[in-house]
Design a protein around this motif. Sequence first.
Motif, PDB file in Angstrom:
ATOM      1  N   TYR A  14      45.069  42.898  25.028  1.00 37.66           N
ATOM      2  CA  TYR A  14      46.319  42.962  25.786  1.00 37.66           C
ATOM      3  C   TYR A  14      46.227  42.150  27.081  1.00 37.66           C
ATOM      4  CZ  TYR A  14      48.253  46.605  22.761  1.00 37.66           C
ATOM      5  OH  TYR A  14      48.757  47.304  21.700  1.00 37.66           O
ATOM      6  N   LEU A  15      45.099  42.234  27.761  1.00 39.32           N
ATOM      7  CA  LEU A  15      44.925  41.463  28.992  1.00 39.32           C
ATOM      8  C   LEU A  15      44.918  39.966  28.704  1.00 39.32           C
ATOM      9  CD1 LEU A  15      42.336  43.639  30.892  1.00 39.32           C
ATOM     10  CD2 LEU A  15      44.595  42.959  31.737  1.00 39.32           C
ATOM     11  N   THR A  16      44.315  39.571  27.589  1.00 38.44           N
ATOM     12  CA  THR A  16      44.295  38.157  27.209  1.00 38.44           C
ATOM     13  C   THR A  16      45.712  37.654  26.971  1.00 38.44           C
ATOM     14  OG1 THR A  16      42.086  38.376  26.256  1.00 38.44           O
ATOM     15  CG2 THR A  16      43.398  36.492  25.538  1.00 38.44           C
ATOM     16  N   TRP A  17      46.492  38.430  26.216  1.00 39.45           N
ATOM     17  CA  TRP A  17      47.894  38.048  25.985  1.00 39.45           C
ATOM     18  C   TRP A  17      48.671  37.993  27.289  1.00 39.45           C
ATOM     19  CZ3 TRP A  17      48.284  42.016  21.488  1.00 39.45           C
ATOM     20  CH2 TRP A  17      47.775  41.447  20.311  1.00 39.45           C
ATOM     21  N   ALA A  18      48.467  38.983  28.137  1.00 45.04           N
ATOM     22  CA  ALA A  18      49.165  39.016  29.428  1.00 45.04           C
ATOM     23  C   ALA A  18      48.777  37.802  30.268  1.00 45.04           C
ATOM     24  CB  ALA A  18      48.839  40.307  30.169  1.00 45.04           C
ATOM     25  N   LEU A  19      47.492  37.465  30.282  1.00 47.60           N
ATOM     26  CA  LEU A  19      47.025  36.323  31.057  1.00 47.60           C
ATOM     27  C   LEU A  19      47.685  35.032  30.581  1.00 47.60           C
ATOM     28  CD1 LEU A  19      45.208  35.178  33.237  1.00 47.60           C
ATOM     29  CD2 LEU A  19      43.333  35.179  31.589  1.00 47.60           C
ATOM     30  N   GLU A  20      47.826  34.879  29.280  1.00 48.04           N
ATOM     31  CA  GLU A  20      48.500  33.690  28.747  1.00 48.04           C
ATOM     32  C   GLU A  20      49.931  33.595  29.272  1.00 48.04           C
ATOM     33  OE1 GLU A  20      48.104  34.130  24.517  1.00 48.04           O
ATOM     34  OE2 GLU A  20      45.982  33.605  24.548  1.00 48.04           O
ATOM     35  N   LYS A  21      50.635  34.703  29.265  1.00 43.41           N
ATOM     36  CA  LYS A  21      52.016  34.710  29.757  1.00 43.41           C
ATOM     37  C   LYS A  21      52.077  34.495  31.267  1.00 43.41           C
ATOM     38  CE  LYS A  21      54.087  35.324  25.895  1.00 43.41           C
ATOM     39  NZ  LYS A  21      54.906  34.260  25.322  1.00 43.41           N
ATOM     40  N   ILE A  22      51.169  35.137  31.977  1.00 42.39           N
ATOM     41  CA  ILE A  22      51.122  34.997  33.438  1.00 42.39           C
ATOM     42  C   ILE A  22      50.878  33.548  33.817  1.00 42.39           C
ATOM     43  CG2 ILE A  22      49.779  35.569  35.497  1.00 42.39           C
ATOM     44  CD1 ILE A  22      49.300  38.360  34.124  1.00 42.39           C
ATOM     45  N   GLU A  23      49.959  32.883  33.118  1.00 40.67           N
ATOM     46  CA  GLU A  23      49.682  31.485  33.421  1.00 40.67           C
ATOM     47  C   GLU A  23      50.880  30.604  33.113  1.00 40.67           C
ATOM     48  OE1 GLU A  23      46.039  30.944  31.235  1.00 40.67           O
ATOM     49  OE2 GLU A  23      44.835  31.322  33.031  1.00 40.67           O
ATOM     50  N   THR A  24      51.649  30.961  32.085  1.00 43.57           N
ATOM     51  CA  THR A  24      52.867  30.212  31.759  1.00 43.57           C
ATOM     52  C   THR A  24      53.874  30.292  32.905  1.00 43.57           C
ATOM     53  OG1 THR A  24      52.579  30.619  29.394  1.00 43.57           O
ATOM     54  CG2 THR A  24      54.778  30.028  30.110  1.00 43.57           C
ATOM     55  N   VAL A  25      53.972  31.470  33.503  1.00 44.13           N
ATOM     56  CA  VAL A  25      54.891  31.680  34.622  1.00 44.13           C
ATOM     57  C   VAL A  25      54.355  31.031  35.897  1.00 44.13           C
ATOM     58  CG1 VAL A  25      55.936  33.465  36.082  1.00 44.13           C
ATOM     59  CG2 VAL A  25      55.765  33.815  33.634  1.00 44.13           C
ATOM     60  N   GLY A  26      53.049  30.954  36.024  1.00 46.38           N
ATOM     61  CA  GLY A  26      52.442  30.297  37.173  1.00 46.38           C
ATOM     62  C   GLY A  26      52.083  31.202  38.325  1.00 46.38           C
ATOM     63  N   GLN A  28      49.531  32.759  40.198  1.00 46.73           N
ATOM     64  CA  GLN A  28      48.077  32.658  40.321  1.00 46.73           C
ATOM     65  C   GLN A  28      47.416  33.973  40.756  1.00 46.73           C
ATOM     66  OE1 GLN A  28      46.271  30.046  39.242  1.00 46.73           O
ATOM     67  NE2 GLN A  28      48.263  29.367  38.505  1.00 46.73           N
ATOM     68  N   LYS A  29      48.089  34.718  41.606  1.00 48.51           N
ATOM     69  CA  LYS A  29      47.525  35.991  42.077  1.00 48.51           C
ATOM     70  C   LYS A  29      47.415  36.975  40.907  1.00 48.51           C
ATOM     71  CE  LYS A  29      47.960  39.457  45.681  1.00 48.51           C
ATOM     72  NZ  LYS A  29      48.703  39.882  46.868  1.00 48.51           N
ATOM     73  N   ALA A  30      48.452  37.076  40.094  1.00 47.88           N
ATOM     74  CA  ALA A  30      48.425  37.970  38.938  1.00 47.88           C
ATOM     75  C   ALA A  30      47.391  37.497  37.917  1.00 47.88           C
ATOM     76  CB  ALA A  30      49.807  38.051  38.300  1.00 47.88           C
ATOM     77  N   ALA A  31      47.291  36.192  37.722  1.00 54.03           N
ATOM     78  CA  ALA A  31      46.299  35.652  36.781  1.00 54.03           C
ATOM     79  C   ALA A  31      44.884  35.998  37.248  1.00 54.03           C
ATOM     80  CB  ALA A  31      46.468  34.139  36.650  1.00 54.03           C
ATOM     81  N   HIS A  32      44.660  35.893  38.532  1.00 55.11           N
ATOM     82  CA  HIS A  32      43.340  36.240  39.086  1.00 55.11           C
ATOM     83  C   HIS A  32      43.001  37.706  38.802  1.00 55.11           C
ATOM     84  CE1 HIS A  32      39.979  36.467  41.847  1.00 55.11           C
ATOM     85  NE2 HIS A  32      40.563  37.505  42.426  1.00 55.11           N
ATOM     86  N   HIS A  33      43.956  38.578  39.013  1.00 51.55           N
ATOM     87  CA  HIS A  33      43.724  40.010  38.785  1.00 51.55           C
ATOM     88  C   HIS A  33      43.471  40.297  37.302  1.00 51.55           C
ATOM     89  CE1 HIS A  33      44.302  41.521  42.819  1.00 51.55           C
ATOM     90  NE2 HIS A  33      45.327  40.706  42.952  1.00 51.55           N
ATOM     91  N   ALA A  34      44.190  39.632  36.429  1.00 53.60           N
ATOM     92  CA  ALA A  34      43.976  39.820  34.990  1.00 53.60           C
ATOM     93  C   ALA A  34      42.576  39.346  34.594  1.00 53.60           C
ATOM     94  CB  ALA A  34      45.040  39.077  34.188  1.00 53.60           C
TER      95      ALA A  34
END
Length: 50
Positions: A14-26, A28-34
């Motif tokens: 789930y975190l991997t999928w979320a990270l993919e979506k977060i990176e698409t949105v851009g 960076q803070k959320a991507a770091h936390h994931a």
Amino acid sequence: MTDQGADVQAAMQYLTWALEKIETVGNQKAAHHARMALEALRKGSADKTE
């Protein structure tokens, strides 16, 4: 694999999928936390297999 191990694997997926979506949105803070959460799960599951 124990139920807890399966739960960890599911959480990592789930975190991997979320990270993919977060990176698409851009966001960076959320991507770091994931990434930090993924790393913590990896380390925790590695400790239990050793």
